[in-house]
Write a protein that holds these residues in place. Sequence first.
Motif, PDB file in Angstrom:
ATOM      1  N   LEU A  39       3.960  44.069  49.690  1.00 51.72           N
ATOM      2  CA  LEU A  39       3.860  44.658  51.017  1.00 51.72           C
ATOM      3  C   LEU A  39       5.166  45.395  51.302  1.00 51.72           C
ATOM      4  O   LEU A  39       6.231  44.780  51.372  1.00 51.72           O
ATOM      5  CB  LEU A  39       3.596  43.592  52.075  1.00 51.72           C
ATOM      6  N   VAL A  40       5.076  46.715  51.425  1.00 52.29           N
ATOM      7  CA  VAL A  40       6.253  47.565  51.590  1.00 52.29           C
ATOM      8  C   VAL A  40       6.268  48.137  53.009  1.00 52.29           C
ATOM      9  O   VAL A  40       5.250  48.628  53.494  1.00 52.29           O
ATOM     10  CB  VAL A  40       6.233  48.724  50.561  1.00 52.29           C
ATOM     11  N   THR A  41       7.424  48.047  53.656  1.00 50.36           N
ATOM     12  CA  THR A  41       7.610  48.667  54.970  1.00 50.36           C
ATOM     13  C   THR A  41       8.306  50.003  54.766  1.00 50.36           C
ATOM     14  O   THR A  41       9.309  50.090  54.053  1.00 50.36           O
ATOM     15  CB  THR A  41       8.451  47.772  55.896  1.00 50.36           C
ATOM     16  N   VAL A  42       7.753  51.043  55.389  1.00 51.12           N
ATOM     17  CA  VAL A  42       8.258  52.407  55.226  1.00 51.12           C
ATOM     18  C   VAL A  42       8.626  52.969  56.594  1.00 51.12           C
ATOM     19  O   VAL A  42       7.875  52.815  57.558  1.00 51.12           O
ATOM     20  CB  VAL A  42       7.195  53.309  54.561  1.00 51.12           C
ATOM     21  N   GLU A  43       9.805  53.600  56.667  1.00 49.47           N
ATOM     22  CA  GLU A  43      10.210  54.337  57.867  1.00 49.47           C
ATOM     23  C   GLU A  43      10.226  55.817  57.529  1.00 49.47           C
ATOM     24  O   GLU A  43      10.747  56.219  56.487  1.00 49.47           O
ATOM     25  CB  GLU A  43      11.602  53.910  58.333  1.00 49.47           C
ATOM     26  N   GLY A  44       9.639  56.610  58.410  1.00 51.45           N
ATOM     27  CA  GLY A  44       9.600  58.051  58.205  1.00 51.45           C
ATOM     28  C   GLY A  44      10.219  58.793  59.367  1.00 51.45           C
ATOM     29  O   GLY A  44      10.269  58.288  60.494  1.00 51.45           O
ATOM     30  N   LYS A  45      10.681  59.996  59.068  1.00 50.80           N
ATOM     31  CA  LYS A  45      11.253  60.876  60.098  1.00 50.80           C
ATOM     32  C   LYS A  45      10.765  62.297  59.848  1.00 50.80           C
ATOM     33  O   LYS A  45      10.686  62.739  58.699  1.00 50.80           O
ATOM     34  CB  LYS A  45      12.775  60.852  60.061  1.00 50.80           C
ATOM     35  N   ILE A  46      10.445  62.977  60.927  1.00 47.85           N
ATOM     36  CA  ILE A  46      10.095  64.398  60.875  1.00 47.85           C
ATOM     37  C   ILE A  46      11.029  65.109  61.842  1.00 47.85           C
ATOM     38  O   ILE A  46      11.033  64.822  63.039  1.00 47.85           O
ATOM     39  CB  ILE A  46       8.628  64.636  61.271  1.00 47.85           C
ATOM     40  N   ASN A  47      11.867  66.001  61.304  1.00 46.11           N
ATOM     41  CA  ASN A  47      12.815  66.751  62.124  1.00 46.11           C
ATOM     42  C   ASN A  47      12.258  68.139  62.418  1.00 46.11           C
ATOM     43  O   ASN A  47      11.884  68.865  61.495  1.00 46.11           O
ATOM     44  CB  ASN A  47      14.171  66.853  61.421  1.00 46.11           C
ATOM     45  N   LEU A  48      12.218  68.464  63.709  1.00 48.87           N
ATOM     46  CA  LEU A  48      11.667  69.736  64.181  1.00 48.87           C
ATOM     47  C   LEU A  48      12.768  70.541  64.851  1.00 48.87           C
ATOM     48  O   LEU A  48      13.579  69.990  65.586  1.00 48.87           O
ATOM     49  CB  LEU A  48      10.549  69.478  65.202  1.00 48.87           C
ATOM     50  N   LYS A  49      12.778  71.836  64.607  1.00 47.13           N
ATOM     51  CA  LYS A  49      13.768  72.722  65.250  1.00 47.13           C
ATOM     52  C   LYS A  49      13.098  74.034  65.598  1.00 47.13           C
ATOM     53  O   LYS A  49      12.488  74.677  64.742  1.00 47.13           O
ATOM     54  CB  LYS A  49      14.945  72.974  64.308  1.00 47.13           C
ATOM     55  N   ASN A  50      13.190  74.406  66.866  1.00 48.36           N
ATOM     56  CA  ASN A  50      12.667  75.682  67.348  1.00 48.36           C
ATOM     57  C   ASN A  50      13.843  76.630  67.550  1.00 48.36           C
ATOM     58  O   ASN A  50      14.633  76.458  68.463  1.00 48.36           O
ATOM     59  CB  ASN A  50      11.905  75.481  68.660  1.00 48.36           C
ATOM     60  N   SER A  51      13.978  77.641  66.707  1.00 46.78           N
ATOM     61  CA  SER A  51      15.054  78.622  66.840  1.00 46.78           C
ATOM     62  C   SER A  51      14.601  79.860  67.607  1.00 46.78           C
ATOM     63  O   SER A  51      15.353  80.820  67.729  1.00 46.78           O
ATOM     64  CB  SER A  51      15.569  79.026  65.459  1.00 46.78           C
ATOM     65  N   LYS A  52      13.379  79.836  68.093  1.00 49.42           N
ATOM     66  CA  LYS A  52      12.865  80.966  68.878  1.00 49.42           C
ATOM     67  C   LYS A  52      13.493  80.965  70.265  1.00 49.42           C
ATOM     68  O   LYS A  52      14.027  79.958  70.718  1.00 49.42           O
ATOM     69  CB  LYS A  52      11.346  80.865  69.033  1.00 49.42           C
ATOM     70  N   ASN A  53      13.376  82.087  70.934  1.00 55.61           N
ATOM     71  CA  ASN A  53      13.865  82.201  72.303  1.00 55.61           C
ATOM     72  C   ASN A  53      12.773  81.918  73.318  1.00 55.61           C
ATOM     73  O   ASN A  53      12.878  82.309  74.477  1.00 55.61           O
ATOM     74  CB  ASN A  53      14.459  83.596  72.547  1.00 55.61           C
ATOM     75  N   LYS A  54      11.703  81.250  72.876  1.00 57.46           N
ATOM     76  CA  LYS A  54      10.619  80.882  73.785  1.00 57.46           C
ATOM     77  C   LYS A  54      10.112  79.486  73.416  1.00 57.46           C
ATOM     78  O   LYS A  54      10.335  78.998  72.306  1.00 57.46           O
ATOM     79  CB  LYS A  54       9.487  81.900  73.739  1.00 57.46           C
ATOM     80  N   ASN A  55       9.428  78.854  74.361  1.00 59.94           N
ATOM     81  CA  ASN A  55       8.872  77.523  74.150  1.00 59.94           C
ATOM     82  C   ASN A  55       7.671  77.609  73.214  1.00 59.94           C
ATOM     83  O   ASN A  55       6.935  78.606  73.226  1.00 59.94           O
ATOM     84  CB  ASN A  55       8.435  76.912  75.476  1.00 59.94           C
TER      85      ASN A  55
END
Length: 116
Positions: A39-55
Amino acid sequence: NGKSKLKLTIAPDVSVKDSERETSRKENLKLSDNYYYDLVTVEGKINLKNSKNKNIKLNIDKVIEGELLNTNLKWNVTLLNIYKTQNKVNQIEWEVDLKANEAKEISYKYERYLRR
């Protein structure tokens, strides 16, 4: 009122990077089909970056095999019917609003059985 998902071309001003790492392992816990499983426990991360000048709004989809434990952002989960596996198969979706020049991180944790 239908929904569909389309893959878009690469947007150089929107960055999505993901990673996963094993954080713990309990060995020889389950015997099934004449095999032992850890039984393996896994931690994940997703990094998001918006470099646009709008939402923008992002839909992040991921298939995770195992027992879902937690996430820092609300997720929508659909259980997929896949047979002959020791783990549940989940279709995960996060909807994330990113303001102009904003970065966010999605973190999540799950457990899964791996055959020895």
